[in-house]
Design a protein around this motif. Sequence first.
Motif, PDB file in Angstrom:
ATOM      1  N   ASN A   9      48.201  24.974  40.392  1.00 33.16           N
ATOM      2  CA  ASN A   9      49.425  25.613  40.852  1.00 33.16           C
ATOM      3  C   ASN A   9      50.630  24.754  40.471  1.00 33.16           C
ATOM      4  O   ASN A   9      50.489  23.742  39.791  1.00 33.16           O
ATOM      5  CB  ASN A   9      49.363  25.897  42.361  1.00 33.16           C
ATOM      6  N   THR A  15      43.349  24.717  41.262  1.00 31.69           N
ATOM      7  CA  THR A  15      42.965  25.869  42.059  1.00 31.69           C
ATOM      8  C   THR A  15      41.781  26.625  41.465  1.00 31.69           C
ATOM      9  O   THR A  15      41.143  27.401  42.157  1.00 31.69           O
ATOM     10  CB  THR A  15      44.146  26.844  42.210  1.00 31.69           C
ATOM     11  N   SER A  16      41.504  26.414  40.182  1.00 31.33           N
ATOM     12  CA  SER A  16      40.346  27.081  39.587  1.00 31.33           C
ATOM     13  C   SER A  16      39.908  26.351  38.325  1.00 31.33           C
ATOM     14  O   SER A  16      40.680  25.627  37.706  1.00 31.33           O
ATOM     15  CB  SER A  16      40.651  28.549  39.273  1.00 31.33           C
ATOM     16  N   GLU A  31      37.140  29.569  41.934  1.00 33.11           N
ATOM     17  CA  GLU A  31      38.501  29.571  42.470  1.00 33.11           C
ATOM     18  C   GLU A  31      38.510  29.030  43.888  1.00 33.11           C
ATOM     19  O   GLU A  31      37.607  29.317  44.676  1.00 33.11           O
ATOM     20  CB  GLU A  31      39.080  30.989  42.488  1.00 33.11           C
ATOM     21  N   TYR A  32      39.554  28.275  44.202  1.00 35.94           N
ATOM     22  CA  TYR A  32      39.726  27.690  45.525  1.00 35.94           C
ATOM     23  C   TYR A  32      40.979  28.277  46.154  1.00 35.94           C
ATOM     24  O   TYR A  32      42.054  28.237  45.558  1.00 35.94           O
ATOM     25  CB  TYR A  32      39.862  26.169  45.396  1.00 35.94           C
ATOM     26  N   HIS A  33      40.822  28.853  47.340  1.00 37.99           N
ATOM     27  CA  HIS A  33      41.942  29.462  48.067  1.00 37.99           C
ATOM     28  C   HIS A  33      42.028  28.792  49.436  1.00 37.99           C
ATOM     29  O   HIS A  33      41.232  29.101  50.325  1.00 37.99           O
ATOM     30  CB  HIS A  33      41.732  30.966  48.232  1.00 37.99           C
ATOM     31  N   GLY A  38      43.027  31.762  52.193  1.00 41.69           N
ATOM     32  CA  GLY A  38      41.605  31.812  51.875  1.00 41.69           C
ATOM     33  C   GLY A  38      40.786  32.466  52.971  1.00 41.69           C
ATOM     34  O   GLY A  38      39.864  33.228  52.699  1.00 41.69           O
ATOM     35  N   MET A  41      41.334  36.168  52.681  1.00 44.47           N
ATOM     36  CA  MET A  41      40.595  36.723  51.548  1.00 44.47           C
ATOM     37  C   MET A  41      39.111  36.878  51.887  1.00 44.47           C
ATOM     38  O   MET A  41      38.505  37.906  51.594  1.00 44.47           O
ATOM     39  CB  MET A  41      40.755  35.835  50.316  1.00 44.47           C
TER      40      MET A  41
END
Length: 135
Positions: A9, A15-16, A31-33, A38, A41
């Motif tokens: 980001n 983030t991915s 992917e990391y949220h 997160g 999601m």
Amino acid sequence: KSDEHIYGNQSGTITSIEFTDTVSNTTLLVEYHPAPAGTSMYNFGYSQYLSSQGWYAAAGSRQLVVGGKNAIEGSMVLSTDGRGNPLNPAIQTNIVDVLNSTQADIQFQFKTPVPNKTVQLAKFHQLLSSFIFLN
């Protein structure tokens, strides 16, 4: 042969990451949220799983354990690209969402050509079974 791409980001946080195997034509995107987005999601995906909608409408959607955490898996077969052109072969995409102990969603997106899906999905599930979350 494999290739990888790392995405972040604006603050530089990764983030991915995407891995591509050019021999088997498979890709794995992780992917990391972070929370709270997160958590939202994951909860949205979980509600779709419970009602068999979206990614979870296909047979084979299931709950599983990844790194000691509960996860949900859904799948979809794409036979046309975004412009409506036929894909030959069609592409099987499986997504697995895991909510970790910090309430972040970690999503694994695995894509493979349909003719190879049985062998490649077995390898994907074997990889998932090897994960350990440290927090």
